[in-house]
Scaffold this motif. Sequence first.
Motif, PDB file in Angstrom:
ATOM      1  N   ASP A  72       0.041  -7.988 -44.622  1.00  0.00           N
ATOM      2  CA  ASP A  72       1.150  -8.329 -45.513  1.00  0.00           C
ATOM      3  C   ASP A  72       2.347  -7.438 -45.199  1.00  0.00           C
ATOM      4  O   ASP A  72       2.232  -6.207 -45.167  1.00  0.00           O
ATOM      5  N   LEU A  73       3.519  -8.040 -44.967  1.00  0.00           N
ATOM      6  CA  LEU A  73       4.730  -7.281 -44.643  1.00  0.00           C
ATOM      7  C   LEU A  73       5.101  -6.321 -45.760  1.00  0.00           C
ATOM      8  O   LEU A  73       5.660  -5.239 -45.500  1.00  0.00           O
ATOM      9  N   LYS A  74       4.781  -6.695 -46.994  1.00  0.00           N
ATOM     10  CA  LYS A  74       5.129  -5.833 -48.125  1.00  0.00           C
ATOM     11  C   LYS A  74       4.433  -4.474 -48.043  1.00  0.00           C
ATOM     12  O   LYS A  74       4.945  -3.482 -48.547  1.00  0.00           O
ATOM     13  N   SER A  76       3.948  -2.597 -45.383  1.00  0.00           N
ATOM     14  CA  SER A  76       4.768  -1.705 -44.559  1.00  0.00           C
ATOM     15  C   SER A  76       6.005  -1.226 -45.312  1.00  0.00           C
ATOM     16  O   SER A  76       6.396  -0.048 -45.226  1.00  0.00           O
ATOM     17  N   ILE A  77       6.606  -2.139 -46.067  1.00  0.00           N
ATOM     18  CA  ILE A  77       7.803  -1.784 -46.830  1.00  0.00           C
ATOM     19  C   ILE A  77       7.469  -0.756 -47.908  1.00  0.00           C
ATOM     20  O   ILE A  77       8.165   0.251 -48.074  1.00  0.00           O
ATOM     21  N   HIS A  78       6.373  -1.014 -48.642  1.00  0.00           N
ATOM     22  CA  HIS A  78       5.972  -0.078 -49.686  1.00  0.00           C
ATOM     23  C   HIS A  78       5.538   1.263 -49.093  1.00  0.00           C
ATOM     24  O   HIS A  78       5.758   2.323 -49.696  1.00  0.00           O
ATOM     25  N   ARG A  79       4.921   1.221 -47.915  1.00  0.00           N
ATOM     26  CA  ARG A  79       4.500   2.460 -47.263  1.00  0.00           C
ATOM     27  C   ARG A  79       5.715   3.315 -46.910  1.00  0.00           C
ATOM     28  O   ARG A  79       5.708   4.538 -47.100  1.00  0.00           O
ATOM     29  N   MET A  80       6.773   2.692 -46.389  1.00  0.00           N
ATOM     30  CA  MET A  80       7.990   3.431 -46.062  1.00  0.00           C
ATOM     31  C   MET A  80       8.635   4.011 -47.315  1.00  0.00           C
ATOM     32  O   MET A  80       9.153   5.132 -47.305  1.00  0.00           O
ATOM     33  N   GLU A  81       8.611   3.250 -48.405  1.00  0.00           N
ATOM     34  CA  GLU A  81       9.178   3.754 -49.652  1.00  0.00           C
ATOM     35  C   GLU A  81       8.387   4.946 -50.168  1.00  0.00           C
ATOM     36  O   GLU A  81       8.962   5.921 -50.674  1.00  0.00           O
ATOM     37  N   ARG A  84       9.393   7.958 -48.221  1.00  0.00           N
ATOM     38  CA  ARG A  84      10.712   8.428 -48.654  1.00  0.00           C
ATOM     39  C   ARG A  84      10.590   9.248 -49.944  1.00  0.00           C
ATOM     40  O   ARG A  84      11.201  10.315 -50.068  1.00  0.00           O
TER      41      ARG A  84
END
Length: 223
Positions: A72-74, A76-81, A84
Motif C-alpha cells: 500500500d502506497l500509504k 510509505s507516506i506514513h512511514r516518512m511522516e 519526520r
Amino acid sequence: MTEELDLMGQDSDGGSEEVVLTPAELIERLEQAWMNEKFAPELLESKSEIVECVVEQLEHMEENLRRAKKEDLKVSIHRMEMERIRYVLSSYLRCRLMKIEKFFPHVLEKEKIRPEGEPSILSPEEFAFAKAYMANTETYLKNVALKHMPPNLQRVDLLRSVPKPDLDSYVFLRVKERQENILVEPETDEQRDYVIDLEEGSQHLIRYKTIAPLVASGAVQLI
C-alpha cells in the motif's frame, strides 16, 4: 488517525484543565515547542506532556503500519511522516540537553528558587540529568585541577564561572495573538523606554528578554 488525545494544561486561574487535541494539533504543538527551544537563548519550560503524547502517537502509528499491507502506497507516506516526527522530537530533546549542559548551574539554581506552584523548566528526567552532570563536573574539576591548587583556591563557584544565557540577544518572531503596550527597554543610557504594539501575523526582530513572557504564554512564535 483521527482519534483525539488528552493533554493537561492550565486555565487562566492557574488550575489544571484537560485540553483535547487531534494528532495534527499535537504535532503542531511539538513543532512550536521545538522552534521556540531552538531559537530561545535560555532553557524554556519543559513540554514533557507533549513529548509523552507524541511518543504514544508514534507507537500507535507503528502498530497501524504493521497491520497494513506493505504494498500500500500509504504505508510509505506514513512511514516518512513518522520519521519526520521522530526527527523533530529528537532534535527538541537534544536541544534541551545541550542547553542543560551549557547552563547547568543556572538551570539548577532557577529550579531551586522556583516558587511553589510555578511549572518547572525541567522534566524529572532532565532534573536528574542536570544534577548528575553538575556532580560529575565538580568531581572532575576536583580530581584534575583543584586538589593540586593551594587550599584557598580549591573551591570554585560554578554559578560565577559558567556564563548565563544571553537574554539580551535578538530573536526573530511571528505574532500569533495581538499584543499591546509592550515595553521595550533602551540599549544605551541616552535612550528612553518606549512602548510598541505587536499586530497578529506580523514578524519582528527584537531583544529576547522583551518578549520572553510572550514566548512562554504562546502569544508569539520564535522563527
